[in-house]
Design an enzyme around this catalytic site. Structure first.
Site, PDB file in Angstrom:
ATOM      1  N   ALA B  92      -0.396  -4.006  -6.369  1.00  0.00           N
ATOM      2  CA  ALA B  92       0.642  -5.013  -6.172  1.00  0.00           C
ATOM      3  C   ALA B  92       0.905  -5.291  -4.698  1.00  0.00           C
ATOM      4  O   ALA B  92       1.521  -6.282  -4.351  1.00  0.00           O
ATOM      5  CB  ALA B  92       1.933  -4.540  -6.843  1.00  0.00           C
ATOM      6  N   LYS B  93       0.454  -4.389  -3.834  1.00  0.00           N
ATOM      7  CA  LYS B  93       0.581  -4.554  -2.374  1.00  0.00           C
ATOM      8  C   LYS B  93       2.002  -4.932  -1.966  1.00  0.00           C
ATOM      9  O   LYS B  93       2.222  -5.845  -1.191  1.00  0.00           O
ATOM     10  CB  LYS B  93      -0.472  -5.542  -1.878  1.00  0.00           C
ATOM     11  N   ARG B  94       2.967  -4.186  -2.480  1.00  0.00           N
ATOM     12  CA  ARG B  94       4.358  -4.464  -2.186  1.00  0.00           C
ATOM     13  C   ARG B  94       4.817  -3.755  -0.918  1.00  0.00           C
ATOM     14  O   ARG B  94       4.103  -2.900  -0.366  1.00  0.00           O
ATOM     15  CB  ARG B  94       5.233  -4.013  -3.363  1.00  0.00           C
TER      16      ARG B  94
END
Lengths: 267, 267
Positions: B92-94
């Site tokens: 999700a590369k949050r």
């Protein structure tokens, strides 16, 4: 929404206020919890009370995502309820390899119809460019953020300059001031004059006024440009200004105070 | 899932294969489109066909988010369907300021029940630490990614070393090899030996084998450590190995080829 329409809206309203709908179900007034969609009920009341005082609403996706599918329903209802002439920001801080960033761009620009989305720059050009390919839509790239952690990497020195300067100048060259903005924290006001010199034409989205302690006066003095060039965001300081049945009135008063102060800086 | 269980699973299966469920509705076999939830129908068939050959599934949220609420339903069904003994990754590369990162951590660890989530490091310590506060859960931080854009900032030189080295070493100090992994692209194999020296104990999640052209042999020779220390991801090369009624058989064959090759490198 294109740049011209945004600047015109700011001039008309004498406001560059963005209200952050960081709506936390733990923090909203208790009487709303009986609604079928309490988060939307809260947002609707805030929007009704403030939509003539601001030019933008920013929805931080984290607060919605953590509610699961229900949260995305609240998000969708909220963005659909925001009047069309107001600039919408999905504060989602997305970014991935090109193929995948295109899907994120579609998500926020097409599926939900936002005008803009915040983008994390660490993965470089092919992670940012897909967000620049949608006419009338904007990438708002993280430059110098408002948090303590901005010191860890953003403020690393690369030769004579900071990483955040390299990131902003390089990223600016991939698009234009018509499709790219930058996040510059209000808590970083010492740096804002230099950043404005580096990027005289770009809009900056400025979080960190209010709860995080940044000064609206200082950021405005250093950041305004000939086309205004600022969207200053307040989230908690507006939406949680009150916590009773009349919370929306309190939010309106808080937004009005920001708008009045902004009107003095706009000449 | 803790480190010990993950290492044991890898040893048992003689596999460090992660299969990326980057499921694109445009690319799945046409006969699935009549299902009520075609994306889940596809994922279910892929999982059934490969679950004894891999140790992890990685779900890139972009492909689901762009389908709106329906997409999140497919995602939820998929993660619930994955057997409990398999390590799950929300790609999700949050990352956001601390308060907000906590909501992202809750989203993926609690709302959807993933074992891990990929995290973008640009915002620094308070954006990463919230992901490290959940026992048995993992932050997989972007280090040196597989894409062309990794040259733009990650490979910037800061004195004698690269930004990605500073990011990985600093980030590693906030947690431990028991709750932090790093994304290291398979296309970056020239750098992997040095990264392994810098971080002898951490697991690396390695995308970029298959469609992106990285070599499994090279990454394994340079990246394996005493506890394996690698999860190598293949997405398109496995899930789109075939496109007919028997697509799942083709996916199994592709996964099997990876598993067999991996079993040779595990001694």
């Amino acid at each position: 929404m294109n740049r011209q329409d945004l600047v015109q809206l700011i001039r008309e309203r004498k406001s560059y206020l963005c209200i952050g709908l960081d709506t936390d179900i733990q923090k909203i007034p208790k009487h709303l919890l009986s609604h079928a969609d309490p988060i939307f009920a809260f947002n609707k009341a805030i929007i009704d009370a403030t939509k003539d005082l601001c030019v933008s609403y920013k929805i931080n996706t984290a607060f919605y995502e953590c509610q699961g599918i229900r949260g995305w329903e609240s998000l969708q209802r909220t963005v659909e309820y925001i009047p069309d002439d107001i600039f919408t920001i999905a504060d989602a801080k997305r970014g991935d390899i090109g193929n995948t960033s295109t899907y994120y761009a579609k998500t926020f620009f097409e599926t939900y119809g936002f005008d803009s989305v915040t983008v994390a720059p660490y993965m470089g050009r092919d992670s940012v460019e897909p967000f620049l390919a949608f006419p009338g839509k904007w990438a708002i790239v993280l430059g110098l953020t408002s948090n303590e952690g901005s010191k860890d990497f953003q403020q690393t020195k690369i030769g004579e300059r900071f990483l955040y300067e390299q990131v902003m100048q390089t990223t600016a060259s991939w698009g234009s001031a018509d499709n790219t903005m930058f996040v510059v924290g209000a808590t970083q006001s010492a740096a804002v004059a230099d950043i404005r010199k580096l990027l005289p034409d770009h809009f900056f989205l400025v979080p960190g006024v209010g709860a995080q302690g940044g000064s609206l006066k200082e950021i405005s003095e250093k950041g305004l440009n000939k086309d205004v060039g600022l969207l200053v965001n307040a989230s908690r300081a507006v939406i949680y200004a009150g916590n009773g049945e009349d919370f929306a009135d309190d939010a309106r008063k808080a937004a009005q105070a920001y708008q009045r102060e902004m009107s003095q800086y706009l000449v």
